[in-house]
Design a protein around this motif. Sequence first.
Motif, mmCIF file in Angstrom:
data_model
loop_
_atom_site.group_PDB
_atom_site.id
_atom_site.type_symbol
_atom_site.label_atom_id
_atom_site.label_comp_id
_atom_site.label_asym_id
_atom_site.label_seq_id
_atom_site.Cartn_x
_atom_site.Cartn_y
_atom_site.Cartn_z
ATOM 1 N N ILE A 56 -2.663 -40.197 -44.935
ATOM 2 C CA ILE A 56 -2.357 -38.684 -44.865
ATOM 3 C C ILE A 56 -3.623 -38.089 -44.146
ATOM 4 C CG2 ILE A 56 -0.966 -38.622 -47.045
ATOM 5 C CD1 ILE A 56 -3.233 -37.637 -48.442
ATOM 6 N N ASP A 57 -4.548 -38.704 -44.003
ATOM 7 C CA ASP A 57 -5.961 -38.295 -43.286
ATOM 8 C C ASP A 57 -5.779 -38.473 -41.758
ATOM 9 O OD1 ASP A 57 -6.827 -36.885 -45.514
ATOM 10 O OD2 ASP A 57 -8.066 -38.665 -46.078
ATOM 11 N N ASN A 58 -5.111 -39.396 -41.348
ATOM 12 C CA ASN A 58 -4.799 -39.845 -39.981
ATOM 13 C C ASN A 58 -3.470 -39.255 -39.361
ATOM 14 O OD1 ASN A 58 -7.397 -41.386 -39.411
ATOM 15 N ND2 ASN A 58 -6.562 -42.491 -41.272
ATOM 16 N N MET A 59 -2.551 -38.584 -40.294
ATOM 17 C CA MET A 59 -1.421 -38.089 -39.519
ATOM 18 C C MET A 59 -1.688 -36.473 -39.506
ATOM 19 S SD MET A 59 2.507 -38.782 -40.691
ATOM 20 C CE MET A 59 2.553 -40.106 -39.875
ATOM 21 N N THR A 60 -1.431 -36.080 -38.228
ATOM 22 C CA THR A 60 -1.514 -34.542 -38.251
ATOM 23 C C THR A 60 -0.249 -33.878 -38.140
ATOM 24 O OG1 THR A 60 -1.478 -34.230 -35.684
ATOM 25 C CG2 THR A 60 -3.578 -34.861 -36.894
ATOM 26 N N LEU A 61 -0.264 -32.405 -38.193
ATOM 27 C CA LEU A 61 0.957 -31.697 -38.072
ATOM 28 C C LEU A 61 1.609 -32.092 -36.629
ATOM 29 C CD1 LEU A 61 0.468 -28.041 -39.274
ATOM 30 C CD2 LEU A 61 2.061 -29.829 -40.270
ATOM 31 N N GLN A 62 0.548 -32.235 -35.628
ATOM 32 C CA GLN A 62 1.044 -32.578 -34.387
ATOM 33 C C GLN A 62 2.093 -33.843 -34.403
ATOM 34 O OE1 GLN A 62 1.185 -30.405 -31.338
ATOM 35 N NE2 GLN A 62 2.826 -31.835 -30.908
ATOM 36 N N ASP A 63 1.414 -34.593 -35.003
ATOM 37 C CA ASP A 63 2.348 -36.072 -35.069
ATOM 38 C C ASP A 63 3.497 -35.963 -35.701
ATOM 39 O OD1 ASP A 63 -0.037 -37.494 -34.257
ATOM 40 O OD2 ASP A 63 -0.838 -37.633 -36.183
ATOM 41 N N LEU A 64 3.533 -34.805 -36.745
ATOM 42 C CA LEU A 64 4.824 -34.880 -37.456
ATOM 43 C C LEU A 64 5.857 -33.853 -36.406
ATOM 44 C CD1 LEU A 64 3.987 -33.661 -40.889
ATOM 45 C CD2 LEU A 64 4.813 -36.033 -40.276
ATOM 46 N N LEU A 65 5.239 -33.101 -35.695
ATOM 47 C CA LEU A 65 5.843 -31.978 -34.769
ATOM 48 C C LEU A 65 6.553 -33.041 -33.551
ATOM 49 C CD1 LEU A 65 3.850 -28.975 -34.270
ATOM 50 C CD2 LEU A 65 6.140 -29.249 -35.147
ATOM 51 N N ASP A 66 5.716 -34.130 -33.064
ATOM 52 C CA ASP A 66 6.445 -35.225 -32.320
ATOM 53 C C ASP A 66 7.523 -35.845 -32.854
ATOM 54 O OD1 ASP A 66 4.292 -34.321 -30.465
ATOM 55 O OD2 ASP A 66 2.960 -35.848 -30.891
#
Length: 140
Positions: free
Chosen positions: A122-132
């Motif tokens: 969870i600390d290495n996954m961003t909202l941008q990663d989820l959007l991608d």
Amino acid sequence: MTISTKGRYALRIMLDLGARMEETVKLKDIAARQQISEKYMEQIIAVLNKAGYVRSTRGAQGGYRLVRTPAEYTVGMILRLTEGSLAPVDCVAENALPCERNGRCATVEVYKRIYDAVNSVIDNMTLQDLLDIEREKASR
């Protein structure tokens, strides 16, 4: 460890706002897209607003938007804000009370490893990663 609807919905709200960075988004529109009760969303957005993750604008053209870019929010930030500790047991949580068994407890090592693994994800996954990920899944 189970993530509550509050944490799951907070992530969905933040993703919805992240996908619309150029707009101020009304809660009713997010509620319709995400199929979340507007009343429940008001409680969650208040927490996000108070933490400075989102900004509200009043008026006819009002709504919400992210304060920062999606790449600047980790999943961990959002989940810890809405869920509190994500430790699988109390004895490995931050600020845990001392446990009389800690020095001789073998099972605590399992819980520490689980906690470390969760935090790493969870600390290495961003909202941008989820959007991608969301865009990739939508294009299939």
